[in-house]
Design an enzyme around this catalytic site. Structure first.
Site, PDB file in Angstrom:
ATOM      1  N   ASP A   1       0.811  -1.220   0.000  1.00 24.81           N
ATOM      2  CA  ASP A   1       0.000   0.000   0.000  1.00 24.81           C
ATOM      3  C   ASP A   1       0.848   1.276   0.000  1.00 24.81           C
ATOM      4  OD1 ASP A   1       1.044  -0.080   2.529  1.00 24.81           O
ATOM      5  OD2 ASP A   1      -0.875  -0.120   3.585  1.00 24.81           O
TER       6      ASP A   1
ATOM      7  N   ARG B   1      22.302   0.705  -3.358  1.00 27.87           N
ATOM      8  CA  ARG B   1      22.356  -0.600  -2.709  1.00 27.87           C
ATOM      9  C   ARG B   1      23.075  -1.597  -3.618  1.00 27.87           C
ATOM     10  NH1 ARG B   1      17.142  -0.215   0.174  1.00 27.87           N
ATOM     11  NH2 ARG B   1      16.449   1.923  -0.123  1.00 27.87           N
TER      12      ARG B   1
ATOM     13  N   ASP C   1      19.259  -5.817  -1.222  1.00 32.33           N
ATOM     14  CA  ASP C   1      18.675  -4.482  -1.415  1.00 32.33           C
ATOM     15  C   ASP C   1      18.726  -3.674  -0.122  1.00 32.33           C
ATOM     16  OD1 ASP C   1      16.718  -6.640  -0.854  1.00 32.33           O
ATOM     17  OD2 ASP C   1      15.335  -4.987  -0.534  1.00 32.33           O
TER      18      ASP C   1
HETATM   19  P1  AMP Z   1      12.080  -3.995   2.973  1.00 30.71           P
HETATM   20  O1  AMP Z   1      11.932  -5.400   3.451  1.00 30.71           O
HETATM   21  O2  AMP Z   1      11.435  -2.987   3.886  1.00 30.71           O
HETATM   22  O3  AMP Z   1      13.501  -3.656   2.660  1.00 30.71           O
HETATM   23  O4  AMP Z   1      11.253  -3.901   1.636  1.00 30.71           O
HETATM   24  C1  AMP Z   1      11.460  -4.740   0.545  1.00 30.71           C
HETATM   25  C2  AMP Z   1      10.728  -4.204  -0.659  1.00 30.71           C
HETATM   26  O5  AMP Z   1       9.320  -4.182  -0.424  1.00 30.71           O
HETATM   27  C3  AMP Z   1      11.106  -2.799  -1.053  1.00 30.71           C
HETATM   28  O6  AMP Z   1      11.072  -2.722  -2.455  1.00 30.71           O
HETATM   29  C4  AMP Z   1      10.024  -1.962  -0.433  1.00 30.71           C
HETATM   30  O7  AMP Z   1       9.840  -0.729  -1.078  1.00 30.71           O
HETATM   31  C5  AMP Z   1       8.813  -2.854  -0.610  1.00 30.71           C
HETATM   32  N1  AMP Z   1       7.790  -2.577   0.400  1.00 30.71           N
HETATM   33  C6  AMP Z   1       7.863  -2.818   1.715  1.00 30.71           C
HETATM   34  N2  AMP Z   1       6.732  -2.431   2.339  1.00 30.71           N
HETATM   35  C7  AMP Z   1       5.909  -1.918   1.399  1.00 30.71           C
HETATM   36  C8  AMP Z   1       4.610  -1.349   1.410  1.00 30.71           C
HETATM   37  N3  AMP Z   1       3.886  -1.236   2.526  1.00 30.71           N
HETATM   38  N4  AMP Z   1       4.105  -0.934   0.233  1.00 30.71           N
HETATM   39  C9  AMP Z   1       4.804  -1.054  -0.901  1.00 30.71           C
HETATM   40  N5  AMP Z   1       6.032  -1.575  -0.978  1.00 30.71           N
HETATM   41  C10 AMP Z   1       6.596  -2.012   0.152  1.00 30.71           C
HETATM   42 MG    MG Z   2      14.641  -2.436   1.955  1.00 29.48          MG
END
Ligand code: AMP
Ligand code: MG
Length: 473
Positions: free
Chosen positions: A121, A180, A245
């Site tokens: 979201d 990254r 990432d």
């Molecule tokens: P993270 O685990 O927080 O590093 O996120 C991994 C990927 O998922 C990244 O590309 C984030 O931008 C995406 N992501 C995480 N949470 C959300 C969210 N609530 N809405 C959209 N993308 C998300």
């Molecule tokens: Mg991330």
């Protein structure tokens, strides 16, 4: 006054394929929870008494000079390559060059959907926003290279997570950059050599201007990441989601999701509820960072004039990384027991203490801190196990100039304990931000003995332990 952010944007000048330009999505009712004035000063922001701070850092007003965009990247998540990730809930407002001459990104996180949101979201909830704020600022105060927190804003909207509706929030994050390992991976995987070369040139200019080729870039990143992970381990920090990432080229800690500091020492400690096999557990971090650097090496190979020879060279560089980590680990842990110039045999002394700590369920932070107070034995279920170790340790310290001072400057008195972080989040969800502000203030001077924060320093009682953390997504 009107807030002025002296933007000087460079990422926005890269080719279109690196990002998508878009504004943050406004929120219902932005309300400022915290603003980091000292960081704002360092960045050269002025007019910070502007009543529109909440609107700006909540994403409702785009400040003058910003060039908002969502960055593209890929990444290995738990070992699986995902060919396209990108900022799914973050927007880079732009960059500033601070008073120290350092260029830094200013990014909103939780600022609404982007073309890279996939099923998400685009939002963040209050819990992870406050966790990242507190833990990233604590890491900075502990001397760890890390992204910083500039602001936290309640959105005034509920968002839906597994457990039901939760309050939404937006974090403003500051980083030396958001480049990254996964940013290199996306162009390497697409075999887009032009974009890869552009990213390489940009990264060199921004972070390693004196590096002369991709091998040297790789080496410099390996060195910074080796030092970083050894430092995490010396503090009992567990990142929790070391996907490629979430691994920066700058060598800063980034993406505080399910991170936590361990209480009782156990090298197998895992907090993240989604890390079922302990891939990113406490001790595993030293192996995983090498794996991540191997992925960076793979992505850099196409830039080398003779790829075959480069494979051999990069492999050797990656294979040498565990020794770098070990050396950093030994240096840091030697300092933790008061040794300023480590000798090879000190490894055994350190390992012996850690073994006894594990067997004695000793608290990691408090045991090391207590070494300089003479109360460490009280941290063990069987204090005799410590006494037994202490004799050899005292002998070893005989020729050290000032072990007490070294230990007091190395072993923090306070870290953001997971049960206190959770307690702070629960209070904020109920509308009380006082525990957030108190925790944040206490963590700003982690090497001081402050009698007013004894409750925050104490190890959790068995019924207070919070053994699991959850991703912010
Ligand atoms: P993270 O685990 O927080 O590093 O996120 C991994 C990927 O998922 C990244 O590309 C984030 O931008 C995406 N992501 C995480 N949470 C959300 C969210 N609530 N809405 C959209 N993308 C998300
Ligand atoms: Mg991330």
């Amino acid at each position: 006054m009107t807030l002025h952010i002296p933007f000087d944007n460079s990422y926005a000048a890269l080719p279109d394929g690196f990002f998508t330009r878009l504004d943050p999505t406004p929120v219902a009712q932005p309300a400022l929870i915290a603003f980091n004035q000292s960081l704002a000063d360092q960045l050269g922001l002025t007019g910070t008494d502007d009543p529109r701070l909440a609107a700006i850092f909540g994403g409702n007003a785009v400040p003058d000079g910003a060039a908002p965009l969502a960055q593209l990247y890929a990444g290995h998540q738990f070992g699986q390559f995902n060919p396209q990730l990108g900022d799914g809930r973050a927007i880079l407002l732009g960059e500033t060059v601070g008073r120290d001459g350092m260029r830094r990104d200013i990014q909103l996180k939780g600022s609404g959907p982007t073309p890279y949101s996939r099923m998400g979201d685009g939002r963040a909830w209050l819990g992870p926003v406050l966790r990242e704020y507190v833990v990233s600022e604590a890491m900075h105060a502990l001397g760890v290279p890390t992204t910083r927190a500039l602001a936290a804003v309640r959105s005034g909207e509920d968002i839906i997570r597994d457990t039901g509706p939760v309050p939404g929030a937006v974090l403003t994050r500051v980083a030396q950059s958001h480049i990254r390992v996964g940013t290199f991976q996306i162009f390497a995987a697409r075999r887009d050599l032009g974009a890869l070369q552009t990213l390489y040139d940009y990264t060199l200019a921004r972070h390693y201007p004196d590096a002369k080729d991709p091998a040297e870039l790789l080496q410099r990143v390996i060195e910074r990441q080796a030092a970083l992970v050894a430092q995490w381990m010396s503090l009992g920090f567990i990142h929790g989601v070391m996907n490629t990432d979430n691994c920066t080229l700058s060598g800063e800690t980034i993406d505080y999701g399910p991170c936590a500091f361990m209480d009782a020492y156990d090298p197998e400690t895992v907090f993240s509820s989604i890390d079922r096999f302990g891939r990113y557990g406490y001790a595993a971090q030293a192996d995983i960072i090498v794996w991540n650097m191997a992925q960076l090496a793979t992505a850099l190979i196409p830039l080398m004039p003779e790829p075959e020879a480069a494979v051999e060279q990069f492999t050797a560089q990656v294979h040498a990384m565990p020794d770098l980590i070990r050396a950093e680990w030994e240096r840091r842990f030697a300092a933790k027991i008061g040794i300023s110039t480590p000798r090879p045999e000190d490894k055994t002394l350190i390992a012996d203490l850690l073994t006894r700590m594990q067997a004695g369920r000793a608290d990691f932070t408090n045991t090391f801190r207590a070494l300089s107070d003479g109360t460490a034995r009280d941290e063990f279920t069987d204090p005799a196990a410590f006494d037994d170790w202490q004799t050899g340790w005292q002998d070893r310290l005989a020729n050290e100039p000032d072990p007490q001072a070294l230990m007091r400057a190395t072993n923090p008195a306070i870290i953001p304990r997971n049960h206190r972080v959770e307690e702070m989040i629960a209070a904020a969800v109920a509308g009380d931000d006082a525990p957030f502000h108190r925790l944040n203030a206490a963590l700003a001077t982690p090497f001081d003995d402050n009698p007013d924060t004894a409750d925050l320093r104490r190890a959790p009682l068995p019924d207070e332990v919070v053994p699991a953390t959850f991703c912010g997504t």
